[in-house]
Write an enzyme that holds these catalytic residues in place. Structure first.
Site, short mmCIF file in Angstrom:
data_model
loop_
_atom_site.label_atom_id
_atom_site.label_comp_id
_atom_site.label_asym_id
_atom_site.label_seq_id
_atom_site.Cartn_x
_atom_site.Cartn_y
_atom_site.Cartn_z
NE ARG A 59 -27.23 4.42 -21.20
CZ ARG A 59 -26.25 4.99 -20.52
NH1 ARG A 59 -25.54 4.31 -19.68
NH2 ARG A 59 -25.96 6.27 -20.71
CE LYS A 72 -27.55 13.25 -20.25
NZ LYS A 72 -26.43 13.94 -20.91
CG LEU A 100 -21.28 24.13 -13.33
CD1 LEU A 100 -20.26 23.00 -13.34
CD2 LEU A 100 -21.13 24.96 -14.60
CB THR A 142 -27.70 3.47 -26.53
OG1 THR A 142 -27.42 4.83 -26.85
CG2 THR A 142 -26.95 3.07 -25.28
CB SER A 180 -16.87 17.73 -2.03
OG SER A 180 -15.58 17.42 -1.57
CG ASN A 235 -22.59 14.37 -23.14
OD1 ASN A 235 -23.70 14.91 -23.09
ND2 ASN A 235 -22.42 13.08 -22.94
CG ASP A 253 -15.01 10.54 -0.64
OD1 ASP A 253 -14.67 10.07 0.47
OD2 ASP A 253 -14.61 10.09 -1.73
CD GLU A 254 -12.68 10.69 5.89
OE1 GLU A 254 -12.02 11.40 6.65
OE2 GLU A 254 -13.29 9.68 6.26
#
Ligand SMILES: NC(=O)c1ccc[n+]([C@@H]2O[C@H](COP(=O)([O-])OP(=O)(O)OC[C@H]3O[C@@H](n4cnc5c(N)ncnc54)[C@H](OP(=O)(O)O)[C@@H]3O)[C@@H](O)[C@H]2O)c1
Length: 333
Positions: free
Chosen positions: A252, A127, A123, A193, A37, A167, A39-40
């Site tokens: 939304r 959606k 994955l 919503t 990934s 989800n 971000d350290e």
């Protein structure tokens, strides 16, 4: 099947990646587990919790094919979980979403083929079925890339499959932590919503277990879809804050009232198994066996009726408010 194997997870510091890593380490004796990934800081924090001798933390971006090639050398199995997944962020930054979710998928495929990886699972999300937002559209494009990769492989041994689910209760940026924050701050109401809205509901551990099982089931080209319960979002709000008023704020951008996991237009190639569905590839592979009705575990599937749609709104299995509460409690573990 993971004992003695080297496994790499892209997006290894995310909600899925962390649970997946912990589960693999608890259940198997791995040769190597690589967390890939960008971000350290997320990697540093994960290392404080999880750092066994077989683990390797790689800083890298799935947009960078050269880095992926270095990371995948000697790897047996890859789970591709890295994604840009916030619907509004994708709508406002479309090229960034395309670069990560589509170009990134292409790079994972190329690197896996080049490095002779045995099995890759990507994955996906509900959606991606009949998408109406860019996040879903990029995940559909990614699904198509991973299915077609079995052909692009030619004579090479790498097989690629997709896992698509709904989800994840409590994952980063999702509705459960959002409602929890509002409740903790003493909000006067919870925003809904659309009062009709439904979602497929899965715990992270169930998602991880489903992925692990499908590494055993896969022969390449399948989109695996678990059978899941649905929830009504109004019931979720009631389960989390009984008695707190609910304010309808309107749907939304890019949001659906109900989600679909197996579209009706795919029904002619969808198989039903005891606890999951398989959407078979729409294309013919040149070098591969494409018999999916009996999988590698000997489980048998049958064709679904023409026009069948696996939709969170028409799902026969809905959780009651009490069951949602128990489910969310389980999801915390
Ligand atoms: N959460 C859900 O409800 C849900 C439902 C269905 C499917 N999914 C799918 O499941 C997968 C994992 O979701 P998640 O909930 O674990 O997401 P998450 O918590 O947001 O984690 C995403 C991970 O991907 C990494 N990442 C993002 N962009 C990257 C890039 N360009 N290169 C390398 N790594 C990158 C992130 O770390 P850095 O930012 O440090 O790079 C992080 O480790 C995604 O593919 C998602 O589409 C999720």
């Amino acid at each position: 099947m993971f004992n003695g194997k080297s496994v790499l997870v892209t997006g290894g510091t995310g909600s899925f990646g962390r649970k997946y890593a912990r589960t693999l380490l608890d259940r198997y004796d791995l040769k190597r587990l690589i967390i890939f990934s960008r971000d350290e800081l997320k990697q540093f924090e994960m290392q404080q919790e999880l750092n066994t001798p077989c683990m390797r933390y790689f800083i890298g971006d799935v947009r960078d094919r050269v880095r992926l090639m270095e990371a995948l050398r000697g790897v047996d199995y890859v789970i591709h979980a890295a994604a840009m997944k916030q619907v509004p962020a994708a709508e406002y930054n479309p090229m960034e979403c395309i670069r990560t979710n589509i170009n990134g998928a292409e790079n994972v495929i190329a690197a896996a083929l080049d490095c002779g990886v045995e099995r890759v699972i990507a994955l996906s999300t509900d959606k991606a079925a009949n998408p109406i937002n860019l996040y879903g559209a990029t995940k559909l494009a990614s699904d198509k890339l991973f299915v077609a990769a079995n052909n692009i492989a030619g004579g090479r041994k790498t097989t690629f499959s997709v896992v698509r689910y709904g989800n994840v209760a409590g994952s980063r940026g999702s509705v459960v932590p959002f409602f929890e924050k509002l409740i903790a701050e003493g909000a006067a109401s919870l925003p809904i919503t659309d009062p009709e809205m439904t979602r497929f509901w899965i715990t992270l551990q169930e998602g991880v277990d489903f992925v692990l099982k499908n590494f055993e089931r896969m022969s390449g080209g399948e989109i695996f879809v678990p059978k899941l319960p649905s929830i009504r979002v109004v019931d979720l709000a009631t389960a989390m804050a009984p008695g707190l008023p609910q304010e309808i704020i309107g749907i939304r951008p890019g949001e659906k009232v109900h989600e679909v996991m197996c579209p009706a237009d795919d029904s002619h190639r969808t198989l039903e198994f005891a606890d999951h569905f398989v959407i078979q590839p729409s294309i013919v592979f040149f070098n591969r066996d494409q018999k999916y009705d009996v999988n590698r575990l000997g489980e048998q599937g049958v064709p679904v009726p023409r026009g069948f749609e696996y939709n969170s709104g028409t799902n026969p299995n809905f959780l009651s408010i009490e069951e949602i509460r128990a489910f969310n409690e389980r999801a915390r573990k």
